[in-house]
Enzyme design. Structure first.
Site, short mmCIF file in Angstrom:
data_model
loop_
_atom_site.label_atom_id
_atom_site.label_comp_id
_atom_site.label_asym_id
_atom_site.label_seq_id
_atom_site.Cartn_x
_atom_site.Cartn_y
_atom_site.Cartn_z
N GLU A 113 -3.01 -8.65 12.14
CA GLU A 113 -2.24 -8.10 13.26
C GLU A 113 -3.13 -7.88 14.48
O GLU A 113 -2.77 -8.22 15.61
CB GLU A 113 -1.59 -6.76 12.86
CG GLU A 113 -0.66 -6.82 11.67
CD GLU A 113 -1.35 -6.53 10.34
OE1 GLU A 113 -0.68 -6.03 9.44
OE2 GLU A 113 -2.56 -6.82 10.22
N LYS A 173 -1.05 -7.67 2.56
CA LYS A 173 -1.81 -8.52 3.51
C LYS A 173 -1.97 -9.93 2.95
O LYS A 173 -1.78 -10.93 3.64
CB LYS A 173 -3.20 -7.92 3.75
CG LYS A 173 -3.26 -6.73 4.67
CD LYS A 173 -4.73 -6.36 4.87
CE LYS A 173 -4.92 -5.06 5.63
NZ LYS A 173 -6.33 -4.67 5.66
N LYS A 180 -12.80 -3.62 11.40
CA LYS A 180 -14.09 -3.62 10.70
C LYS A 180 -14.55 -5.05 10.42
O LYS A 180 -15.69 -5.42 10.71
CB LYS A 180 -13.95 -2.83 9.39
CG LYS A 180 -15.28 -2.56 8.70
CD LYS A 180 -15.11 -1.81 7.38
CE LYS A 180 -14.88 -0.34 7.58
NZ LYS A 180 -14.93 0.43 6.32
N GLY A 240 -10.74 3.62 6.87
CA GLY A 240 -10.06 3.51 8.16
C GLY A 240 -9.30 4.76 8.54
O GLY A 240 -9.35 5.21 9.69
N ARG A 241 -8.60 5.36 7.58
CA ARG A 241 -7.76 6.53 7.90
C ARG A 241 -8.56 7.79 8.13
O ARG A 241 -8.01 8.82 8.48
CB ARG A 241 -6.71 6.73 6.79
CG ARG A 241 -7.29 6.91 5.40
CD ARG A 241 -6.17 6.80 4.35
NE ARG A 241 -6.64 6.78 2.98
CZ ARG A 241 -7.10 5.72 2.33
NH1 ARG A 241 -7.21 4.56 2.97
NH2 ARG A 241 -7.47 5.79 1.06
N HIS A 259 17.57 19.85 15.70
CA HIS A 259 18.86 19.29 16.10
C HIS A 259 19.12 17.95 15.43
O HIS A 259 20.00 17.20 15.84
CB HIS A 259 18.92 19.16 17.63
CG HIS A 259 18.90 20.49 18.31
ND1 HIS A 259 20.04 21.16 18.67
CD2 HIS A 259 17.87 21.32 18.65
CE1 HIS A 259 19.73 22.32 19.22
NE2 HIS A 259 18.41 22.44 19.22
N GLU A 285 -1.41 6.98 1.92
CA GLU A 285 -2.31 5.86 1.63
C GLU A 285 -3.42 6.31 0.68
O GLU A 285 -3.90 5.53 -0.14
CB GLU A 285 -2.92 5.30 2.93
CG GLU A 285 -3.65 3.97 2.74
CD GLU A 285 -3.97 3.28 4.05
OE1 GLU A 285 -3.04 2.69 4.65
OE2 GLU A 285 -5.12 3.35 4.51
#
Length: 548
Positions: free
Chosen positions: A212, A512, A206, A267-268, A384, A353
């Site tokens: 990152e 951050k 954005k 964002g999510r 398993h 979040e």
């Protein structure tokens, strides 16, 4: 203490929790032949069965009372109409506007955002068609073969989860690859098999400052320029999803190749926006629209269904009941469909979040658990691995089991075998196995009385472990849209029921900021910030050991 603890319904549910603790699900089923009919709901394409949750008629009516006392209905109206319910950032919460297939006007600060969304969708449609048709050409005149999507968190998990879920419907027009980790191993691995002449990069951030993402984007440019040797060629191979045109221009991306987003989309919750561009490129724009249509169907259900029949609200009430009243601190997401293998990671971000908060809307401390630890993996692999703990461990982990009626690929009897496991596991978690059953089973196998008595404690399964089951008609574009929207609205309802703000993420921001300060210490010799002895010791150890 703040929060909901003073509500009558909250007090009643606290009392009910003590009553329910004395009851076993197996007995509840034995005493009520109608339990499945009473505690399951359907919408087109989805069956939701919550009859294996630890509830009864009384708790269900107390759920309804809690929903009313928390005023879910008016909060829902506020969200859909664009009121600024993200109070700490003074923002509307309108991911639903991104898939508003009815095209009704929705206003934020006097602007009809439906028109903005439709304009951006048209831009996505035209662009994805140009790339997929081969009309978009790279710097040597070749069509695109590979798309590399660079983003992190909400800019990555949503599109990657959807393209993985719907890979069975992709043609061989384009391959899509994702880079999210700043660990250089990931981008090196993705780029190693690609040809710069036929690769398109989609950089999603954005602000176009996310550390990152921008680190990976710069590495991608360096890799690209080794082949192209011409900075003007960047514009033919890099596009962006961002609001920062100044930064995207400086990067070398043309304004017409920047797709926008808005501050009223978290964002999510953003895969429905231009963040979903990799979905449209990989599957075609029509499939992307089908994902939006599925979500819109659930938006309409969420807006119009009564509390008693409202699936996202029921999902939220059950989560709050399990977490805040029965004290279960985790929840497993267990898809019995390989296509949905990324769903646990996606929902982990969505829920933790959003509702991993410790104060109310009013800023007062809450003394109940607000969000369970969300984790999981595909069901058969989980069986398993960690199901031993789910069946017999000291911790009780409520679980969502998700399956489909029709598989994406029909291979022999695979799907029937898969679904037999799905049904068996929820039944076993509910019913368990008592000492009498173990004794009969072992006696039938010819074990001696002494052996039987020795083995009984090890083979008892207490059961009474709550699960919900979702059965989709098929994992296709619409059903993926439906499923994600059900969980999105669950998360919203959870936040209202718990009295926490679901739409900020200050905990993410804290890390951050600290990382950017320490980055300077690692890359510049003269920078030294004060730290505790552990952090200072770790940094010194790393600096001493690394090879410069």
């Amino acid at each position: 203490m703040g929060g909901r603890v003073d509500l009558d319904s909250w007090q009643n549910l606290s009392d009910s929790a003590q009553r329910i603790e004395q009851q076993h699900l197996k007995t509840m089923f034995a005493n009520d032949p109608q339990r499945f009919d009473k505690f399951s709901r359907q919408i087109p394409g989805v069956l939701f069965d919550f009859s294996k949750q630890r509830i009864d008629d009384q708790t269900f009516s107390e759920f309804m009372q809690l929903a009313k006392e928390c005023d879910i209905a008016s909060w829902r109206d506020k969200m859909f109409s664009g009121e600024k319910i993200n109070i700490t950032e003074d923002r509307a919460v309108l991911h639903t506007a991104l898939r508003n297939r009815a095209n009704t006007p929705i206003y934020v600060d006097g602007v009809n955002v439906t028109e903005q969304v439709n304009a951006e969708l048209e831009k996505l449609k035209a662009f994805s068609h140009r790339v997929r048709s081969g009309e978009w050409l790279g710097y040597t005149g070749k069509a695109v073969k590979d798309v590399v999507a660079i983003g992190v968190g909400g800019s990555n998990l949503g599109p990657q989860m959807v393209t993985d879920a719907l890979a069975a419907y992709a043609d061989d027009t384009l391959n899509v690859h994702y880079v999210s980790n700043v660990d250089g191993v990931q981008i090196a691995s993705v780029l190693s098999g690609l040809d710069a002449q036929t690769t398109l990069f989609v950089v999603s951030s954005k602000t176009f400052t996310t550390s990152e993402t921008m680190t990976n984007a710069k590495t991608a440019v360096e890799w690209f320029l080794k082949s192209a040797n011409d900075e003007s060629a960047i514009a033919k191979h890099f596009v962006a999803v961002s609001t920062n045109l100044e930064k995207t221009r400086a990067f070398g991306i043309s304004d017409e190749n920047v797709f926008t987003m808005w501050d009223w989309v978290g964002g999510r919750f953003s895969l429905w926006s231009a963040i979903g561009l990799p979905i449209a490129l990989y599957l075609g724009f029509d499939k992307f629209i089908e994902v939006l249509e599925g979500a819109f169907e659930v938006d309409e259900h969420f807006k119009n269904a009564s509390d008693e029949d409202n699936i996202p609200l029921l999902m939220a009430l059950l989560s709050v009941w399990n977490t805040s009243f029965l004290g279960y601190q985790a929840q497993a997401i267990l898809p019995y469909d390989q296509a949905l293998h990324m769903l646990p990671a996606y929902l982990q971000q969505g829920e933790m979040e959003s509702n991993g908060k410790h104060v109310t809307f009013a800023g007062e401390q809450v003394n109940y658990t607000t969000v369970p630890i969300i984790w999981g993996m595909t069901g058969i692999n989980g069986q398993h691995a960690f199901y031993q703990c789910l069946h017999q461990g000291n911790v009780v982990v409520p679980a969502d089991f998700i399956a489909s009626v029709t598989p994406q690929h029909q291979v022999g009897q695979h799907h029937d075998i898969l679904l037999s496991n799905f049904f068996a596991q929820t039944e076993a978690m509910m019913a368990g196995v008592d000492a009498d059953q173990v004794r009969i089973d072992l006696a039938a196998k010819g074990k001696s009385e002494a052996e039987i008595e020795k083995l009984i404690p090890h083979k008892i399964h207490k059961g009474n472990r709550p699960t919900s089951s979702f059965i989709l008609d098929k994992v296709d574009a619409k059903s993926v849209g439906r499923l994600i929207a059900l969980y999105e609205h669950k998360i919203f309802c959870q936040g209202i029921l718990l009295d926490v703000c679901s739409f900020d993420q200050w905990g993410v921001e804290l890390g951050k900021g600290l990382a950017s300060n320490i980055e300077a210490e690692l890359t510049q010799d003269e920078v030294n910030n004060p730290h505790d002895s552990s952090t200072a010791g770790l940094i010194a150890y790393y600096k001493q050991k690394r090879t410069n």
